[in-house]
Design an enzyme around this catalytic site. Structure first.
Site, mmCIF file in Angstrom:
data_model
loop_
_atom_site.group_PDB
_atom_site.id
_atom_site.type_symbol
_atom_site.label_atom_id
_atom_site.label_comp_id
_atom_site.label_asym_id
_atom_site.label_seq_id
_atom_site.Cartn_x
_atom_site.Cartn_y
_atom_site.Cartn_z
ATOM 1 N N SER A 1 0.829 -1.215 0.000
ATOM 2 C CA SER A 1 0.000 0.000 0.000
ATOM 3 C C SER A 1 0.863 1.266 0.000
ATOM 4 C CB SER A 1 -0.903 0.012 1.238
ATOM 5 O OG SER A 1 -1.539 1.267 1.326
ATOM 6 N N LYS B 1 -13.265 -4.387 0.747
ATOM 7 C CA LYS B 1 -14.089 -3.200 0.470
ATOM 8 C C LYS B 1 -15.606 -3.466 0.599
ATOM 9 C CE LYS B 1 -10.960 -0.623 -2.524
ATOM 10 N NZ LYS B 1 -10.848 0.111 -3.785
ATOM 11 N N ASP C 1 -13.015 6.906 -4.463
ATOM 12 C CA ASP C 1 -12.497 6.714 -5.830
ATOM 13 C C ASP C 1 -13.274 7.583 -6.826
ATOM 14 O OD1 ASP C 1 -10.497 4.944 -5.242
ATOM 15 O OD2 ASP C 1 -11.689 3.149 -5.621
ATOM 16 N N ASN D 1 -15.459 -5.289 -21.558
ATOM 17 C CA ASN D 1 -14.830 -6.046 -20.466
ATOM 18 C C ASN D 1 -14.630 -7.487 -20.910
ATOM 19 O OD1 ASN D 1 -13.864 -6.095 -17.728
ATOM 20 N ND2 ASN D 1 -15.605 -7.413 -17.237
ATOM 21 N N THR E 1 -8.244 -1.661 -16.240
ATOM 22 C CA THR E 1 -7.780 -3.043 -16.048
ATOM 23 C C THR E 1 -6.306 -2.965 -15.626
ATOM 24 O OG1 THR E 1 -6.767 -3.473 -18.202
ATOM 25 C CG2 THR E 1 -9.172 -3.695 -18.080
HETATM 26 P P1 NAP Z 1 -10.616 -5.656 -10.249
HETATM 27 O O1 NAP Z 1 -11.828 -5.304 -9.471
HETATM 28 O O2 NAP Z 1 -9.925 -6.941 -9.973
HETATM 29 O O3 NAP Z 1 -11.019 -5.598 -11.814
HETATM 30 C C1 NAP Z 1 -10.073 -5.893 -12.810
HETATM 31 C C2 NAP Z 1 -10.649 -5.552 -14.174
HETATM 32 O O4 NAP Z 1 -9.631 -5.795 -15.152
HETATM 33 C C3 NAP Z 1 -11.824 -6.427 -14.571
HETATM 34 O O5 NAP Z 1 -12.634 -5.706 -15.449
HETATM 35 C C4 NAP Z 1 -11.129 -7.586 -15.303
HETATM 36 O O6 NAP Z 1 -11.952 -8.262 -16.229
HETATM 37 C C5 NAP Z 1 -10.034 -6.843 -16.048
HETATM 38 N N1 NAP Z 1 -8.893 -7.695 -16.328
HETATM 39 C C6 NAP Z 1 -8.033 -8.230 -15.445
HETATM 40 N N2 NAP Z 1 -7.081 -8.947 -16.091
HETATM 41 C C7 NAP Z 1 -7.366 -8.863 -17.423
HETATM 42 C C8 NAP Z 1 -6.769 -9.411 -18.587
HETATM 43 N N3 NAP Z 1 -5.697 -10.171 -18.513
HETATM 44 N N4 NAP Z 1 -7.329 -9.114 -19.786
HETATM 45 C C9 NAP Z 1 -8.426 -8.328 -19.870
HETATM 46 N N5 NAP Z 1 -9.051 -7.801 -18.783
HETATM 47 C C10 NAP Z 1 -8.516 -8.063 -17.579
HETATM 48 O O7 NAP Z 1 -9.488 -4.530 -10.089
HETATM 49 P P2 NAP Z 1 -9.706 -2.965 -9.899
HETATM 50 O O8 NAP Z 1 -9.675 -2.643 -8.456
HETATM 51 O O9 NAP Z 1 -10.872 -2.562 -10.715
HETATM 52 O O10 NAP Z 1 -8.353 -2.382 -10.515
HETATM 53 C C11 NAP Z 1 -8.131 -2.328 -11.920
HETATM 54 C C12 NAP Z 1 -6.887 -1.491 -12.212
HETATM 55 O O11 NAP Z 1 -7.081 -0.147 -11.793
HETATM 56 C C13 NAP Z 1 -5.631 -1.975 -11.473
HETATM 57 O O12 NAP Z 1 -4.527 -1.803 -12.316
HETATM 58 C C14 NAP Z 1 -5.532 -1.035 -10.289
HETATM 59 O O13 NAP Z 1 -4.191 -0.877 -9.833
HETATM 60 C C15 NAP Z 1 -6.039 0.250 -10.913
HETATM 61 N N6 NAP Z 1 -6.615 1.159 -9.912
HETATM 62 C C16 NAP Z 1 -6.076 2.396 -9.806
HETATM 63 C C17 NAP Z 1 -6.611 3.303 -8.923
HETATM 64 C C18 NAP Z 1 -6.009 4.667 -8.812
HETATM 65 O O14 NAP Z 1 -6.305 5.380 -7.858
HETATM 66 N N7 NAP Z 1 -5.193 5.073 -9.757
HETATM 67 C C19 NAP Z 1 -7.706 2.956 -8.118
HETATM 68 C C20 NAP Z 1 -8.231 1.665 -8.243
HETATM 69 C C21 NAP Z 1 -7.672 0.777 -9.153
HETATM 70 P P3 NAP Z 1 -12.893 -9.482 -15.770
HETATM 71 O O15 NAP Z 1 -14.149 -8.844 -15.268
HETATM 72 O O16 NAP Z 1 -13.081 -10.259 -16.997
HETATM 73 O O17 NAP Z 1 -12.157 -10.220 -14.693
#
Ligand code: NAP
Length: 278
Positions: A20, A71, A107, A153, A195
């Site tokens: 974190s 969460k 967020d 997605n 993603t």
């Molecule tokens: P999550 O709930 O696990 O969701 C992941 C998403 O990515 C889902 O839509 C998933 O599709 C897709 N995905 C994962 N692996 C994939 C692959 N190999 N090919 C295609 N699609 C794929 O995660 P999250 O919390 O939403 O986070 C997603 C990203 O956003 C991460 O990189 C995280 O670090 C970033 N993030 C950044 C912030 C920020 O403040 N900048 C905040 C939150 C998250 P499926 O539904 O098919 O599994």
């Protein structure tokens, strides 16, 4: 910073938690403002979440951040939820208000800050991803009256569920598009990668067809490590404006800080702390 008997503690809980970045950002802010507060990361196993949250109201803890995988699990033990947390069924911030526990999802605020300067109501947007972050992005775009929103997605059903819940709340035009058909969209005003594709340690990159990107496009990647993903590099070469995930990360943290303390957070100092750490 010296920890004394009077020091108030803020905590981020998750499992695992050691990666974190929140402690770095919040402790720098506390130090900058000379506040008698400190921020720690606590690893809590899923079976311990109930005990932790139920106990909060009996403590003088300043506030709590919640990250993966807790969460949603914290929600049954809270007294109230903000509108965003209620829609997203995900809480990343808990405020201990007298003896009441209130859950927020900052967020949405963090992403809203990424859209500053964009006329969202006259924009077409493509969102890639429908996980936790994707939902927050979609909710924010709809709240700001996006003209047209396309969501793609890997798991179609998840995107379609999200679209159903959004259309119950908002009027805009929201549709699903399979990844293989993206080219039919033409140039988008806003493209968001929600993603992990392109992230450090993930082998695959995100390949967005270049026909979707023009000078009027703002390409936003929620990934912040590396700061410039392949998606952002391509978008930049095509003349688009680009933004990585650092701004969202900083502003969601800054909003938590404000919820707990009522004090305007030193956002630039927090951003500097994150960039230094990365
Ligand atoms: P999550 O709930 O696990 O969701 C992941 C998403 O990515 C889902 O839509 C998933 O599709 C897709 N995905 C994962 N692996 C994939 C692959 N190999 N090919 C295609 N699609 C794929 O995660 P999250 O919390 O939403 O986070 C997603 C990203 O956003 C991460 O990189 C995280 O670090 C970033 N993030 C950044 C912030 C920020 O403040 N900048 C905040 C939150 C998250 P499926 O539904 O098919 O599994």
């Amino acid at each position: 910073m010296e920890i004394k008997g009077s020091t108030r503690i803020a905590i981020v809980i998750g499992h695992p938690i050691k990666h974190s970045m929140s402690p770095v950002m919040h402790n720098r802010a506390f130090r900058h403002l000379n506040m008698d507060c400190s921020y720690i990361a606590l690893d809590i196993k899923p079976e311990g979440v109930e005990y932790f949250v139920k106990g909060l109201r009996y403590t003088n803890i300043l506030g709590v951040n919640v990250t993966i995988p807790h969460k949603t699990a914290v929600i049954p033990y809270l007294d109230e939820l903000s509108e965003e947390a209620s829609f997203l069924k995900a809480v990343n911030t808990i405020k201990i208000n007298e003896d009441k526990l209130i859950g927020y999802n900052t967020d949405v605020y963090g992403f809203e800050k990424c859209l500053e300067g964009i006329d969202v109501a006259s924009s077409s947007a493509l969102l890639i991803g429908a996980g936790g972050a994707g939902k927050a992005v979609a909710y924010t775009l709809c709240k700001l009256n996006i003209k047209r929103l396309f969501i793609t997605n890997r798991t179609e059903e998840k995107a379609k569920d999200l679209i159903r819940s959004l259309t119950n709340l908002f009027k805009g035009e929201i549709s699903f598009i399979p990844f293989g058909k993206l080219e039919s969209l033409g140039i988008m005003d806003i493209i968001v990668n929600a993603t992990p594709l392109g992230m450090e340690g993930i082998k695959e990159d995100l390949d967005v067809p270049s026909s979707l990107i023009g000078k009027e496009t703002t390409a936003i990647d929620l990934v912040y490590n590396p700061p410039k993903t392949k998606f952002l590099k391509i978008a930049e070469n095509l003349g688009a404006k680009t933004l990585n995930g650092i701004k969202m990360l900083v502003y969601q943290g800054a909003e938590s800080f404000k919820i707990w303390t009522g004090i305007e957070p030193p956002v630039e100092i927090m951003e500097e702390a994150i960039k230094g750490y990365l």
